[in-house]
Design a protein around this motif. Structure first.
Motif, PDB file in Angstrom:
ATOM      1  N   THR A   1     -99.501 -36.100  50.463  1.00 44.61           N
ATOM      2  CA  THR A   1     -98.513 -37.111  50.101  1.00 44.61           C
ATOM      3  C   THR A   1     -98.862 -37.814  48.804  1.00 44.61           C
TER       4      THR A   1
ATOM      5  N   GLY B   1     -90.102 -31.915  53.990  1.00 42.46           N
ATOM      6  CA  GLY B   1     -91.441 -32.263  53.530  1.00 42.46           C
ATOM      7  C   GLY B   1     -92.417 -31.109  53.545  1.00 42.46           C
TER       8      GLY B   1
ATOM      9  N   ARG C   1     -93.505 -33.533  43.825  1.00 40.62           N
ATOM     10  CA  ARG C   1     -93.300 -33.203  45.242  1.00 40.62           C
ATOM     11  C   ARG C   1     -93.348 -31.689  45.451  1.00 40.62           C
TER      12      ARG C   1
END
Length: 181
Positions: A34, A102, A161
């Motif tokens: 993250t 994710g 990301r």
């Protein structure tokens, strides 16, 4: 890796929170990154606890070279792009799905189109350094990011990301080395 770099990286990374789940196989959960710092720490840790790579035609050094290429190409430009139609439709749709859940999933043995062959004999230390250098360069980069070969145009946060999910997807292949008799 020179000692000064290792100490500097370790100091910066230890001061930052590492928000990552354990390796797959350790607790049944997929590792996620993250934060950029958490991912850098995981790369640095490979120097001290090398991993075996399962289900890949590549060894650990080659996987790290592949990851470095991906980050480098986001700044330099990918050698080959999928067609404009793909980069405007299917590619961004795939990124949107990965981003929403994710996690990314892709063929973990597929090279980046047009990228040079990965060196199976390259020392792990050299590949770790290259990936850390690419990550540092990306963190400092203030130019225009180049289109992803499949996803097309990405903002800086989207690219970060994408890189973190790419790293985590490959980390799913890494397993503790077992002692051989």
């Amino acid at each position: 890796m020179d000692r000064r770099r290792a100490l500097k990286t370790a100091t910066v990374l230890l001061a930052a929170p590492v928000a990552a789940a354990p390796l797959a196989g350790c607790s049944g959960r997929l590792r996620t990154f993250t934060t950029w710092q958490g991912a850098q720490q995981a790369v640095l840790d490979l120097l001290f606890v090398p991993r075996a790579v399962a289900g890949s035609p590549w060894n650990l050094s080659q996987v790290l070279q592949h990851l470095a290429q991906s980050i480098e190409y986001s700044m330099q430009g990918f050698p080959v792009l999928k067609g404009a139609w793909f980069r405007a439709s299917a590619g961004p749709a795939a990124f949107a799905v990965f981003n929403a859940r994710g996690a990314m999933s892709h063929d973990l043995g597929e090279p980046i189109p047009g990228a040079p062959a990965l060196d199976g004999a390259q020392a792990l230390k050299v590949s770790v350094q290259r990936l850390l250098d690419a990550m540092d360069a990306f963190a400092r980069f203030d130019g225009t990011l180049r289109p992803h070969f499949a996803y097309g145009e990405l903002t800086r946060p989207q690219y970060e990301r994408a890189h973190l999910m790419h790293l985590a997807n490959h980390w799913s292949q890494f397993h503790a080395r077992t002692a051989t008799a």
